[in-house]
Design an enzyme around this catalytic site. Structure first.
Site, PDB file in Angstrom:
ATOM      1  N   LEU A 310       0.859  -1.171   0.000  1.00 42.68           N
ATOM      2  CA  LEU A 310       0.000   0.000   0.000  1.00 42.68           C
ATOM      3  C   LEU A 310       0.899   1.226   0.000  1.00 42.68           C
ATOM      4  O   LEU A 310       1.969   1.217   0.629  1.00 42.68           O
ATOM      5  CB  LEU A 310      -0.899   0.028   1.238  1.00 42.68           C
ATOM      6  N   ASP A 311       0.484   2.293  -0.681  1.00 41.28           N
ATOM      7  CA  ASP A 311       1.240   3.527  -0.626  1.00 41.28           C
ATOM      8  C   ASP A 311       1.418   3.956   0.824  1.00 41.28           C
ATOM      9  O   ASP A 311       0.552   3.681   1.675  1.00 41.28           O
ATOM     10  CB  ASP A 311       0.513   4.647  -1.377  1.00 41.28           C
ATOM     11  N   GLN A 312       2.499   4.632   1.102  1.00 47.41           N
ATOM     12  CA  GLN A 312       2.766   5.062   2.472  1.00 47.41           C
ATOM     13  C   GLN A 312       1.591   5.809   3.109  1.00 47.41           C
ATOM     14  O   GLN A 312       1.239   5.543   4.261  1.00 47.41           O
ATOM     15  CB  GLN A 312       4.029   5.932   2.516  1.00 47.41           C
ATOM     16  N   THR A 314      -1.562   5.545   2.455  1.00 43.30           N
ATOM     17  CA  THR A 314      -2.791   4.741   2.439  1.00 43.30           C
ATOM     18  C   THR A 314      -2.815   3.805   3.641  1.00 43.30           C
ATOM     19  O   THR A 314      -1.810   3.186   3.971  1.00 43.30           O
ATOM     20  CB  THR A 314      -2.877   3.912   1.144  1.00 43.30           C
TER      21      THR A 314
END
Length: 468
Positions: A310-312, A314
């Site tokens: 997951l993106d940081q 998110t």
């Protein structure tokens, strides 16, 4: 102090205005124009008014300071640059300095080697001795240079660049560290008590001819005239992390939201990742991340690895495997698009439709990493289904169902005019208008995931309570 993230930002309108003033001055100065047109990264920082040399009026409330990266001679009467720009942290262009003297000595060794190589077979021992001397002198000179670079943080505490990189577990700083525009701007601001508001870096002139390599192969580094770029990671991230510390001077770490274990057995772990936590280790090994945290919980395991990321910014559900065999089996499900994921997101504005499917091909932006772009010719297929949950006067809550798993897929699909044209709230990377200095967290949560257990074959579904 409110200041934009130097890696993920869209330039503030005041930064754009300051760049306009700076470019106008450059265009009307033949020496500057010819010198900078060769290609140079420049930077501006918006600050609250203060009557000080090198601080330039912008409007009734704000001024700006400017900087360039590296070494450039814009004034024959000064050793480095021009008093319009903030000075370098350490002046490498002083002809009377030890650096210049030792640089000349190393150049003399280079000339000796070139001359001896005309008859290389007969001169191998001498060439070998000179190369060893050159290497030792170069290393010593680099260390001497770095010993002169001392940076102050927002608490006015000074530290040497070598110590800063060592604390960040980066080893000796790479060549050119400390000479970029962003740390120079911060150094000047903190040294003279300026209050930073926003900053931005942009390229001026022709693109450099530089080829770099990564896991996907060779790439040409391209820079576009007057385009804005994020600060560099390799040379600047330890410096900017130190200079922009938000915790107390005594070094107390900021409070870390706990990672929640949703499910665990002998094969897999399902966790609830908080926002602003990395999924896996980054270049800066000190940064807290889920994978390293799991490894610390299970020192008895020789392998534990997150299967997807997951993106940081998110938050939400993340799966890790406890063996390479399980990892490969789970990867097959992701590659085969059999894993079903559901995200929850607030997006800006009123979405006119209730549901739909987005099919927008995308790929990395080679000129502005890590951003992704829509590319109809060479972009990879990326598909997302969306459904409206509820609406407010200013925003729309949607469920997002990605069929593919491209980097930043949901963020780009929401923000792009070819997608929803309504960016996710708090997305500093893809939001252009309206601009907000402090947007808060990214309102994106990986809320639900369904997959087949790699050992039992049982279909498993995990769902989190909405965070917003």
């Amino acid at each position: 102090m409110i200041l934009n993230n130097p890696y993920l930002y869209h330039p503030h309108p005041l930064c754009k205005a300051a760049v306009g003033v700076l470019c106008s001055i450059i265009e009307h100065n033949t020496l500057w124009k010819n010198e900078l047109a060769k290609g140079k990264m420049l930077g501006v920082m918006i600050v609250e008014h203060k009557d000080l040399s090198r601080v330039h009026y912008l409007n009734s409330k704000y001024s700006f300071i400017a900087a360039y990266s590296g070494v450039v001679n814009l004034d024959p009467l000064t050793s480095d640059g021009h008093p319009f720009f903030v000075p370098p942290v350490y002046d490498l262009n002083n002809p009377s300095d030890y650096y210049k003297e030792e640089e000349r000595n190393i150049s003399a060794i280079n000339r000796q080697i070139e001359e001896l190589q005309k008859h290389a077979d007969a001169n191998k021992p001498k060439i070998s001795i000179l190369k060893r001397e050159r290497k030792e002198r170069s290393k010593a000179l680099q260390e001497w240079i770095f010993s002169r670079f001392n940076f102050v943080n927002r608490h006015n505490v000074a530290r040497n660049i070598i110590d800063i990189f060592e604390d960040a577990k980066r080893g000796l700083p790479p060549g050119g560290s400390g000479e970029c525009a962003a740390p120079r701007l911060l150094q000047f601001a903190f040294t003279y008590g300026l209050v930073p508001v926003a900053m931005a870096e942009f390229w001026y002139g022709i693109s450099p001819k530089v080829v770099y390599k990564d896991q996907s192969g060779e790439h040409e580094l391209r820079r576009v005239h007057l385009q804005f770029y994020p600060s560099c990671i390799e040379k600047c991230s330890p410096l900017l992390s130190y200079m922009l510390k938000t915790h107390a001077p005594e070094g107390k770490a900021p409070e870390q939201k706990p990672i929640g274990i949703v499910y665990e057995d002998d094969s897999i772990v399902v966790v609830n990742k908080p926002e602003n936590v990395l999924s896996a280790p980054a270049k800066d090994e000190l940064l807290f991340n889920v994978e390293s945290w799991l490894q610390s919980l299970h020192p008895e395991l020789s392998f534990i690895k997150v299967i997807h990321r997951l993106d940081q910014p998110t938050s939400g559900l993340l799966i890790a495997a406890k063996s390479i065999e399980i990892y490969k089996k789970m990867q097959e499900q992701f590659y085969g698009h059999t894993i079903r994921k559901q995200y929850l997101a607030w997006i800006e504005g009123k979405l006119p439709s209730e549901s739909g499917v987005l099919n927008v091909p995308m790929c990395p932006n080679p000129d502005e990493r890590p951003r992704q772009i829509v590319n109809w010719q060479s972009g990879k297929t990326s598909v997302t289904r969306y459904q409206v949950v509820r609406r407010t006067e200013e925003r729309t809550l949607v469920r997002l169902f990605p069929f593919t798993g491209r980097t930043h897929q949901l963020r780009l699909h929401c923000a792009s005019p070819f997608g929803l044209d309504h960016p996710i709230t708090g997305d500093s990377l893809y939001t252009i208008e309206p601009y907000c200095l402090n947007q808060g967290r990214l309102m994106l949560q990986a809320q639900k995931i369904t997959f087949v257990h790699p050992v039992t074959g049982k279909t498993m579904t995990f769902e989190l309570e909405p965070e917003f």
